[in-house]
Design a protein around this motif. Structure first.
Motif, PDB file in Angstrom:
ATOM      1  N   ILE A   1       0.805  -1.310   0.009  1.00 56.11           N
ATOM      2  CA  ILE A   1       0.006  -0.024  -0.071  1.00 56.11           C
ATOM      3  C   ILE A   1       0.785   1.115  -0.105  1.00 56.11           C
ATOM      4  O   ILE A   1       0.648   2.383  -0.659  1.00 56.11           O
ATOM      5  N   TYR A   2       1.895   1.325   0.915  1.00 54.95           N
ATOM      6  CA  TYR A   2       2.767   2.333   1.125  1.00 54.95           C
ATOM      7  C   TYR A   2       3.402   2.650  -0.344  1.00 54.95           C
ATOM      8  O   TYR A   2       3.706   3.824  -0.871  1.00 54.95           O
ATOM      9  N   GLU A   3       3.961   1.664  -1.019  1.00 55.39           N
ATOM     10  CA  GLU A   3       4.726   1.797  -2.244  1.00 55.39           C
ATOM     11  C   GLU A   3       3.727   2.243  -3.553  1.00 55.39           C
ATOM     12  O   GLU A   3       4.054   3.275  -4.215  1.00 55.39           O
ATOM     13  N   LYS A   4       2.313   1.643  -3.527  1.00 53.82           N
ATOM     14  CA  LYS A   4       1.572   2.298  -4.317  1.00 53.82           C
ATOM     15  C   LYS A   4       1.217   3.537  -3.964  1.00 53.82           C
ATOM     16  O   LYS A   4       1.283   4.638  -5.221  1.00 53.82           O
ATOM     17  N   ILE A   5       1.016   4.160  -2.940  1.00 54.42           N
ATOM     18  CA  ILE A   5       0.942   5.612  -2.519  1.00 54.42           C
ATOM     19  C   ILE A   5       2.050   6.382  -3.145  1.00 54.42           C
ATOM     20  O   ILE A   5       1.806   7.473  -3.848  1.00 54.42           O
ATOM     21  N   LEU A   6       3.298   5.946  -2.977  1.00 54.95           N
ATOM     22  CA  LEU A   6       4.372   6.732  -3.414  1.00 54.95           C
ATOM     23  C   LEU A   6       4.500   6.903  -4.939  1.00 54.95           C
ATOM     24  O   LEU A   6       4.658   7.824  -5.741  1.00 54.95           O
ATOM     25  N   ASP A   7       4.066   5.754  -5.631  1.00 57.39           N
ATOM     26  CA  ASP A   7       4.263   5.830  -6.878  1.00 57.39           C
ATOM     27  C   ASP A   7       3.059   6.351  -7.804  1.00 57.39           C
ATOM     28  O   ASP A   7       3.097   7.133  -8.688  1.00 57.39           O
ATOM     29  N   THR A   8       1.817   6.590  -7.036  1.00 57.98           N
ATOM     30  CA  THR A   8       0.727   7.353  -7.438  1.00 57.98           C
ATOM     31  C   THR A   8       0.974   8.830  -7.322  1.00 57.98           C
ATOM     32  O   THR A   8       0.775   9.494  -8.245  1.00 57.98           O
ATOM     33  N   LYS A   9       1.783   9.266  -6.169  1.00 62.91           N
ATOM     34  CA  LYS A   9       2.247  10.600  -6.171  1.00 62.91           C
ATOM     35  C   LYS A   9       3.161  11.015  -7.217  1.00 62.91           C
ATOM     36  O   LYS A   9       3.060  12.354  -7.701  1.00 62.91           O
ATOM     37  N   GLU A  10       4.219  10.188  -7.458  1.00 67.28           N
ATOM     38  CA  GLU A  10       5.135  10.571  -8.476  1.00 67.28           C
ATOM     39  C   GLU A  10       4.284  10.721 -10.156  1.00 67.28           C
ATOM     40  O   GLU A  10       5.099  11.311 -10.990  1.00 67.28           O
ATOM     41  N   LYS A  11       3.343  10.125 -10.269  1.00 67.08           N
ATOM     42  CA  LYS A  11       2.722   9.949 -11.700  1.00 67.08           C
ATOM     43  C   LYS A  11       1.530  10.913 -11.517  1.00 67.08           C
ATOM     44  O   LYS A  11       0.667  10.788 -12.432  1.00 67.08           O
ATOM     45  N   ALA A  12       1.219  11.648 -10.348  1.00 65.53           N
ATOM     46  CA  ALA A  12      -0.055  12.531 -10.295  1.00 65.53           C
ATOM     47  C   ALA A  12       0.000  13.631 -11.559  1.00 65.53           C
ATOM     48  O   ALA A  12      -1.218  14.079 -11.595  1.00 65.53           O
TER      49      ALA A  12
ATOM     50  N   LYS B   1       6.487   4.362   7.183  1.00 61.68           N
ATOM     51  CA  LYS B   1       6.904   5.874   7.041  1.00 61.68           C
ATOM     52  C   LYS B   1       8.280   5.774   7.962  1.00 61.68           C
ATOM     53  O   LYS B   1       9.345   6.000   7.353  1.00 61.68           O
ATOM     54  N   LYS B   2       8.128   5.082   9.069  1.00 55.30           N
ATOM     55  CA  LYS B   2       9.287   5.124   9.981  1.00 55.30           C
ATOM     56  C   LYS B   2      10.574   4.149   9.240  1.00 55.30           C
ATOM     57  O   LYS B   2      11.684   4.619   9.270  1.00 55.30           O
ATOM     58  N   LEU B   3      10.019   3.058   8.875  1.00 57.90           N
ATOM     59  CA  LEU B   3      11.142   2.176   8.106  1.00 57.90           C
ATOM     60  C   LEU B   3      11.755   2.718   7.103  1.00 57.90           C
ATOM     61  O   LEU B   3      12.790   2.681   6.710  1.00 57.90           O
ATOM     62  N   ALA B   4      10.815   3.536   6.305  1.00 58.98           N
ATOM     63  CA  ALA B   4      11.292   4.290   4.958  1.00 58.98           C
ATOM     64  C   ALA B   4      12.272   5.293   5.463  1.00 58.98           C
ATOM     65  O   ALA B   4      13.477   5.515   5.008  1.00 58.98           O
ATOM     66  N   GLN B   5      11.965   6.117   6.531  1.00 59.49           N
ATOM     67  CA  GLN B   5      13.022   7.121   6.925  1.00 59.49           C
ATOM     68  C   GLN B   5      14.361   6.701   7.522  1.00 59.49           C
ATOM     69  O   GLN B   5      15.412   6.988   7.045  1.00 59.49           O
ATOM     70  N   TYR B   6      14.212   5.433   8.180  1.00 63.11           N
ATOM     71  CA  TYR B   6      15.435   4.616   8.850  1.00 63.11           C
ATOM     72  C   TYR B   6      16.464   4.240   7.374  1.00 63.11           C
ATOM     73  O   TYR B   6      17.555   4.332   7.676  1.00 63.11           O
ATOM     74  N   ALA B   7      15.603   3.577   6.593  1.00 60.56           N
ATOM     75  CA  ALA B   7      16.529   3.096   5.612  1.00 60.56           C
ATOM     76  C   ALA B   7      17.025   4.173   4.421  1.00 60.56           C
ATOM     77  O   ALA B   7      17.916   3.736   3.947  1.00 60.56           O
TER      78      ALA B   7
END
Length: 458
Positions: free
Chosen positions: A257-268, A311-317
């Motif tokens: 779900i998180y990846e799909k949200i990011l992908d949708t934002k980039e193609k908005a 979101k936290k996992l992504a921030q850490y990584a």
């Protein structure tokens, strides 16, 4: 027609069966893939595939071949196999093709394989008479997955500390049967979980023994399977005196779900209005999913751990791994390693992956820097090939010894800080037998279960 499926833990597969039977489907989970399935997979699949391909494809072909050898006829008319599909850099995107090739070469040319995309949840092959991918299907599947996660979480929390051998296994079996019947008959799952909790309260454990907590992460199949695909890693760690921490399948769902949200934002920029609707729907889905997970956790006295924040996992990584490299587990292997150490959740992290897994190999490439920045965390990356069990386990044992020392030192330090002696522990247990209840929720200040259990005496 009987629908075959599999690939998760035994708990998940069993509960999914109950959920699907309520919808009127005749379903059967495949056995846990073993090394015989690996051999069959290598015989019928293309060369150069990763172990999960060989294990899962080989497992289906092996099952069907056994049916044929037993004299069963019209197998291709009696059975259909359903699995998730995907695309992207991970070889998981080629699973469907490998299933079809292997089935054809093994003599099951007309056997049906139905897939649904992980990200889009759409039917790729028309099979409406066998399976309908609708709202009820995915909601039922979601609930079964969450329940499987919660039971596995609690099981690995109590199994290393059980007073009566195999009592945790008996609790798990009884609990799964209760939840299976609730799913199958449409009964309240919250009430069923409360019954599971009452049985958990009666399970006797002795938490006051320092054991290292070991997080198992890595490639999805390798970290999840309970069989030869990861050398039965979780069970073996318990036998070696550790407390394994397994990853919920729900983390993977939230990651998608998180990846799909990011992908949708980039193609908005292509269609802002549609992108806004999609993002809103995805966020609503995630809120519902996480809310359901926490609701069921509540029924178990919040003993299972909450889901990690994506979101936290992504921030850490993000400092070490580009979160938009979404193949396999993506950035989560790095993020989980940092999360477990920073939040005092584990003494040691094991990353398990099949030989040659590209996404996991990429994350391993930055783990040495992560270890350095974390002040020397205990991390070991191992590859599974089906024939190197002794080598893998010897490597893990070297780090596990250090983890045991850490757990013991932490426990002794906690006793000193809290001014508690072994005599105090025994006296407290005699006065309050509930301290030996498997259902008790421990506070969290230290890493080990034993050290945190001392906080109950203060």
């Amino acid at each position: 027609m009987k629908i075959l499926y599999g690939g998760l833990t035994q708990a998940h597969d069993f509960l999914i069966k109950g959920a699907m039977e309520r919808l009127g489907y005749d379903v059967e989970p495949l056995p846990t893939p073993d090394n015989e399935a690996l051999k069959v997979g290598k015989e019928f699949c293309n060369k150069g595939q990763c172990n999960p391909t060989y294990y899962t494809v080989g497992n289906l072909v092996k099952y069907l071949m056994e049916k044929r050898e037993s004299g069963e006829r019209d197998i291709e008319k009696k059975y259909v196999f359903v699995t998730a599909g995907s695309c992207g850099p991970c070889r998981f995107g080629m699973y469907e093709m490998e299933y079809r090739k292997a089935l054809k070469d093994a003599g099951f040319r007309d056997f049906k394989v139905i897939t649904f995309e992980q990200s889009e949840a759409v039917l790729k092959e028309m099979g409406e008479s066998e399976l309908k991918f609708d709202k009820d299907f995915f909601l039922s599947l979601m609930k079964a997955v969450i329940l499987g996660d919660l039971i596995n979480d609690v099981y690995y929390k109590v199994k290393p500390y059980e007073e009566v051998p195999n009592s945790a296994d008996m609790w798990k079996e009884e609990s799964l049967n209760i939840l299976y019947e609730a799913l199958r008959n449409g009964r309240s799952l919250f009430k069923a979980l409360r019954e599971v909790k009452r049985k958990l309260d009666n399970l006797k454990v002795y938490y006051f023994q320092p054991k290292p907590k070991v997080k198992i992460t890595g490639e999805f199949f390798a970290q999840t399977t309970e069989g030869d695909g990861n050398y039965r890693m979780a069970k073996w760690l318990i036998e070696e005196g550790a407390e394994p921490i397994v990853e919920p399948v729900s983390t993977w769902i939230e990651y998608l779900i998180y990846e799909k949200i990011l992908d949708t934002k980039e193609k908005a920029f292509k269609n802002r209005k549609q992108a806004f609707k999609t993002i809103l729907a995805l966020k609503a889905l995630n809120v519902y999913f996480r809310g359901l997970y926490n609701f069921y956790r509540l029924a178990l006295g919040n003993k299972p751990d909450p889901l990690k924040s994506q979101k936290k996992l992504a921030q850490y990584a993000n400092r070490y791994y580009n979160v938009r490299l979404s193949g396999g587990e993506g950035h989560m292997e790095v993020g989980k390693h940092i999360y477990m150490i920073k939040h005092k959740k584990a003494h040691m992290v094991i990353s398990v992956k099949p030989f040659g897994c590209m996404p996991s190999t990429q994350s391993d490439g930055v783990q040495s820097k992560v270890i350095e920045d974390l002040g020397g965390s205990l991390f070991v990356a191992v590859e599974t090939s089906g024939d190197a069990e002794a080598n893998v386990k010897s490597r893990v044992l070297m780090k596990l010894y250090e983890a045991k020392m850490k757990a013991f030192e932490e426990y002794e330090r906690a006793k000193e800080e809290l001014k508690i002696s072994e005599e105090d522990i025994q006296r407290a247990i005699n006065e309050n037998p509930k301290l030996k209840s498997g259902g008790i929720k421990l506070p969290h200040r230290y890493v080990s279960t034993a050290s945190n259990a001392l906080l109950l005496l203060n």
